[in-house]
Scaffold this motif. Sequence first.
Motif, PDB file in Angstrom:
ATOM      1  N   GLN A  40       0.823  -1.205   0.000  1.00  0.00           N
ATOM      2  CA  GLN A  40       0.000   0.000   0.000  1.00  0.00           C
ATOM      3  C   GLN A  40       0.857   1.255   0.000  1.00  0.00           C
ATOM      4  O   GLN A  40       0.541   2.245  -0.675  1.00  0.00           O
ATOM      5  CB  GLN A  40      -0.944   0.012   1.200  1.00  0.00           C
ATOM      6  CG  GLN A  40      -1.962   1.144   1.169  1.00  0.00           C
ATOM      7  CD  GLN A  40      -2.844   1.084  -0.066  1.00  0.00           C
ATOM      8  OE1 GLN A  40      -3.429   0.055  -0.372  1.00  0.00           O
ATOM      9  NE2 GLN A  40      -2.931   2.189  -0.811  1.00  0.00           N
TER      10      GLN A  40
ATOM     11  N   ALA B  27      -3.592   4.613   5.562  1.00  0.00           N
ATOM     12  CA  ALA B  27      -3.348   5.453   4.390  1.00  0.00           C
ATOM     13  C   ALA B  27      -2.165   6.383   4.644  1.00  0.00           C
ATOM     14  O   ALA B  27      -1.802   6.662   5.792  1.00  0.00           O
ATOM     15  CB  ALA B  27      -4.590   6.272   4.065  1.00  0.00           C
TER      16      ALA B  27
ATOM     17  N   LYS C   6      -6.629   5.467   1.154  1.00  0.00           N
ATOM     18  CA  LYS C   6      -5.666   4.566   0.525  1.00  0.00           C
ATOM     19  C   LYS C   6      -5.934   4.536  -0.980  1.00  0.00           C
ATOM     20  O   LYS C   6      -7.076   4.468  -1.407  1.00  0.00           O
ATOM     21  CB  LYS C   6      -5.800   3.159   1.120  1.00  0.00           C
ATOM     22  CG  LYS C   6      -5.350   3.063   2.575  1.00  0.00           C
ATOM     23  CD  LYS C   6      -5.689   1.730   3.184  1.00  0.00           C
ATOM     24  CE  LYS C   6      -7.171   1.666   3.544  1.00  0.00           C
ATOM     25  NZ  LYS C   6      -7.510   0.461   4.322  1.00  0.00           N
TER      26      LYS C   6
END
Length: 369
Positions: A180, A251, A258
């Motif tokens: 991520q 995030a 995100k």
Amino acid sequence: MYRELHYKYITVSPQSFEEMLNQLLTELTCTYTPIRLVFFATISSNKHYNECLALIQEKVRNMFGSQAPVISLVAQNTLNKVGLAVEVHEMEILSNESLQYKQQNNTPYIMLQDDSTKRLFLGGVISKDLYQPIAKQSEEVFDTIRTIMEAESMPIYSIVRQWNYIEKITEYNQGRQNYQAFNDARSVYYDQSTWEHGFPAATGIGTQWGGVMIDLNATLAYNDQTHITAIDNPLQVAAHAYSQTQLLGKADERLSHKTTPKFERAKQVLQGGNGVLYVSGTAAIRGELSLEQVGIEEQTRITIENINVLTGNQPLAVIRVYLKNTGELEGARSIIEQLYPNLPAIYLQADVCREELLIEIEGISIVTH
């Protein structure tokens, strides 16, 4: 005019790294101009990674001089009794084309240009410090890419194929998943451009070591004879349209949410009806959900079904097979060899971007009409 591309693998059995590299380079013969060499090896640490990469760079430079292909080292365990492997990309260079070997901030790259098309081949872009957090490394790598593409007047949207290698891809650092963190950095970079023809084809795959490393091909066309098209799979949600439920960890503090993985399922580059189809890293996903607890054989079948949708059953030139677990090699290989007989393939052990996925396959198809 259509430039024919050629792909192949060369492998050697396990020995010391330098012995394997010497043997592999001795067996490396190219009919056409080598553009890219991607080495795959079992690596024990980031210190070992840097040592092996430096040795590869030295020996390739000694072999090719100032006309060396771009090179990268992927720290993934080679399977199927292979100790060291290289994926070779060759290209037929036409008399009206200009081929230039260049460098920017010690990062080599290749430019190929004629009156109608400009191509960039960039490989092995890594951070100067492999011990930094993945988020920081990702930003540094994209900064390097931006500097080179700006120097060559290549817009970001001209990237057609990108390979993203992320150390320990599914692990977390202070609540942020490494994959991520990479996706957020990619989104920040990509947001500087418009993407009328879709995002690049891409693979985001785990490595044991090596931090963040990117290879890419970019194509900029000056006329309407070159067609660059994103290929979608109606059986899958586009990766860049995933819901927040599929994105793990915290995030980026700079972002409101995100961000999704910015790639297409495949990307096609055609000139006069002929060209190349890049198949992104593909797994057993339908809609946006993984097929869990069905076993390696079924995940392999579903993965290949997804690939065949993208290629329209056009033959593949080569594939890479990434397996989460080494013990599932035979189960996957038996299905692949049954469905893709005699297809050049390399088998690698790597973490896939979702914990529940056991296999990911990418490929390249030469399109002719």
